[in-house]
Design a protein around this motif. Structure first.
Motif, short mmCIF file in Angstrom:
data_model
loop_
_atom_site.label_atom_id
_atom_site.label_comp_id
_atom_site.label_asym_id
_atom_site.label_seq_id
_atom_site.Cartn_x
_atom_site.Cartn_y
_atom_site.Cartn_z
N LEU A 1 2.04 6.46 -7.15
CA LEU A 1 1.00 7.34 -7.70
C LEU A 1 1.36 8.81 -7.51
CD1 LEU A 1 -2.30 5.53 -6.64
CD2 LEU A 1 -0.95 5.29 -8.73
N ALA A 2 1.99 9.13 -6.39
CA ALA A 2 2.42 10.51 -6.15
C ALA A 2 3.47 10.92 -7.18
CB ALA A 2 2.96 10.65 -4.74
N ASP A 3 4.39 9.99 -7.51
CA ASP A 3 5.41 10.29 -8.52
C ASP A 3 4.77 10.49 -9.90
OD1 ASP A 3 7.45 10.18 -6.70
OD2 ASP A 3 7.99 8.09 -7.13
N LEU A 4 3.76 9.66 -10.21
CA LEU A 4 3.07 9.82 -11.50
C LEU A 4 2.40 11.18 -11.59
CD1 LEU A 4 1.36 6.31 -11.91
CD2 LEU A 4 3.36 7.17 -13.13
N ALA A 5 1.76 11.60 -10.51
CA ALA A 5 1.07 12.89 -10.50
C ALA A 5 2.04 14.05 -10.72
CB ALA A 5 0.32 13.06 -9.19
N SER B 1 5.05 13.79 -12.42
CA SER B 1 5.85 13.70 -13.63
C SER B 1 5.05 13.66 -14.94
CB SER B 1 6.73 12.44 -13.57
OG SER B 1 5.94 11.27 -13.45
N LEU B 2 3.76 13.32 -14.89
CA LEU B 2 2.98 13.19 -16.12
C LEU B 2 2.08 14.40 -16.34
CD1 LEU B 2 1.91 9.43 -15.90
CD2 LEU B 2 3.94 10.44 -16.97
N LEU B 3 2.08 14.89 -17.58
CA LEU B 3 1.27 16.06 -17.92
C LEU B 3 -0.19 15.67 -18.15
CD1 LEU B 3 3.70 17.86 -20.41
CD2 LEU B 3 3.29 18.42 -18.01
N HIS B 4 -1.09 16.50 -17.64
CA HIS B 4 -2.53 16.32 -17.84
C HIS B 4 -2.99 14.93 -17.39
CE1 HIS B 4 -2.38 20.06 -20.07
NE2 HIS B 4 -1.45 19.55 -20.87
N LEU B 5 -2.48 14.49 -16.25
CA LEU B 5 -2.83 13.17 -15.73
C LEU B 5 -4.30 13.11 -15.32
CD1 LEU B 5 -1.94 10.33 -14.68
CD2 LEU B 5 -1.44 11.45 -12.50
N GLN B 6 -4.99 12.07 -15.76
CA GLN B 6 -6.39 11.84 -15.37
C GLN B 6 -6.56 10.37 -15.00
OE1 GLN B 6 -8.96 13.19 -18.56
NE2 GLN B 6 -8.81 15.32 -17.92
N TRP B 7 -7.23 10.14 -13.87
CA TRP B 7 -7.45 8.78 -13.41
C TRP B 7 -8.71 8.22 -14.08
CZ3 TRP B 7 -3.12 7.50 -11.30
CH2 TRP B 7 -2.41 8.43 -10.54
N VAL B 8 -8.54 7.17 -14.87
CA VAL B 8 -9.67 6.49 -15.50
C VAL B 8 -10.36 5.58 -14.49
CG1 VAL B 8 -10.38 4.89 -17.33
CG2 VAL B 8 -8.56 6.59 -17.77
N GLU B 9 -9.56 4.88 -13.71
CA GLU B 9 -10.06 4.00 -12.65
C GLU B 9 -9.18 4.20 -11.43
OE1 GLU B 9 -10.23 -0.75 -11.67
OE2 GLU B 9 -10.65 -0.11 -13.70
N PRO B 10 -9.76 4.50 -10.28
CA PRO B 10 -8.93 4.72 -9.09
C PRO B 10 -8.25 3.44 -8.64
CG PRO B 10 -11.25 4.64 -8.50
CD PRO B 10 -11.19 4.64 -10.01
N LEU B 11 -7.32 3.60 -7.77
CA LEU B 11 -6.58 2.47 -7.23
C LEU B 11 -7.53 1.46 -6.59
CD1 LEU B 11 -3.65 1.43 -6.62
CD2 LEU B 11 -3.90 2.53 -4.38
N CYS B 12 -7.36 0.18 -6.92
CA CYS B 12 -8.23 -0.85 -6.37
C CYS B 12 -7.46 -2.16 -6.22
CB CYS B 12 -9.46 -1.04 -7.26
SG CYS B 12 -9.08 -1.59 -8.93
N GLU C 1 0.82 -1.21 0.00
CA GLU C 1 0.00 0.00 0.00
C GLU C 1 0.86 1.26 0.00
OE1 GLU C 1 -3.46 1.67 -0.67
OE2 GLU C 1 -3.29 -0.49 -0.28
N THR C 2 1.90 1.25 0.84
CA THR C 2 2.78 2.43 0.91
C THR C 2 3.50 2.66 -0.40
OG1 THR C 2 3.11 2.13 3.29
CG2 THR C 2 4.75 3.45 2.12
N MET C 3 4.07 1.59 -0.99
CA MET C 3 4.80 1.73 -2.24
C MET C 3 3.89 2.19 -3.38
SD MET C 3 7.83 1.24 -1.37
CE MET C 3 8.38 1.57 -3.04
N THR C 4 2.65 1.70 -3.38
CA THR C 4 1.72 2.11 -4.42
C THR C 4 1.39 3.59 -4.32
OG1 THR C 4 0.75 -0.12 -4.46
CG2 THR C 4 -0.53 1.66 -5.44
N GLN C 5 1.15 4.06 -3.11
CA GLN C 5 0.84 5.47 -2.92
C GLN C 5 2.02 6.36 -3.33
OE1 GLN C 5 -2.04 6.75 -2.29
NE2 GLN C 5 -3.09 4.81 -1.87
N LEU C 6 3.24 5.93 -3.03
CA LEU C 6 4.42 6.69 -3.45
C LEU C 6 4.53 6.72 -4.96
CD1 LEU C 6 7.09 5.42 -0.86
CD2 LEU C 6 6.03 7.69 -0.96
#
Length: 203
Positions: free
Chosen positions: A101-105, A107-118, A94-99
């Protein structure tokens, strides 16, 4: 009057005792076989690549990725990447996944979540799934990613990422999604022991 035990009775007693001992031995052997079957298999001591294996010095960091494309000319309409990143021994999924996702937010331009973390399952072990889009040089990129934890051959924990990437202008197509999941569903672990398994055994 002195009574003597018949030889026939004595013979039957010995047979009965022998059968009892055999049954006890068989039960003990069966219990041991079950214990060994349930025991964690030893971790591989060799680093395994597609066509060969070798002994990797522990000081050598593995930075390999498996990349699969549909075309030789980039960008491929669809690609699959399997990455592995060494992490700390006290890290949890869980911790590694959250880290991540934070890095993706960041580094990526115009990031949009199609499906949230599950939650998800990969080869029988706990995983996380996330789906998102972003833009690279103005072009839409659609990614579907599965994240889980394993060990390498040196018993060091790894963050595993299986990522499907579509460059289709309208996002990932049903055919691409089906191809991604067909690969994921066929994954088999060379070792069934995951980081989460060890955490559970230490609780």
């Amino acid at each position: 009057m002195r009574r003597y035990k018949s030889q026939t009775g004595s013979m039957y007693d010995r047979i009965s005792e022998q059968r009892t001992q055999e049954q006890l031995h068989a039960k003990t052997a069966n219990t041991e076989q079950k214990r060994l079957a349930a025991a964690t298999p030893p971790r591989c001591e060799r680093f395994i690549t597609n066509e060969l294996s070798f002994v990797r010095p522990i000081s050598f960091t593995d930075k390999t990725f498996h990349v699969f494309t549909l075309t030789d000319i980039a960008p491929s309409p669809f690609s699959l990447v399997i990455g592995r990143t060494p992490i700390g021994g006290d890290s949890d999924l869980e911790t590694m996944t959250q880290l991540l996702l934070a890095d993706l937010a960041k580094s990526l331009l115009h990031l949009q979540w199609v499906e949230p973390l599950c939650p998800a399952i990969v080869a029988g072990i706990d995983a996380r799934r996330v789906e998102f889009t972003w833009r690279q040089q103005g072009q839409l990129v659609h990614q579907l990613q599965l994240i889980f934890l394993l060990y390498d051959e040196h018993s060091q924990p790894l963050l595993m990422q299986v990522t499907g990437t579509s460059n289709h202008p309208k996002g990932m197509t049903p055919e691409e999604r089906s191809a991604f999941y067909s690969i994921v569903e066929s994954i088999q672990l060379r070792q069934r022991f995951s980081v989460d398994d060890e955490v559970a055994t230490n609780i």
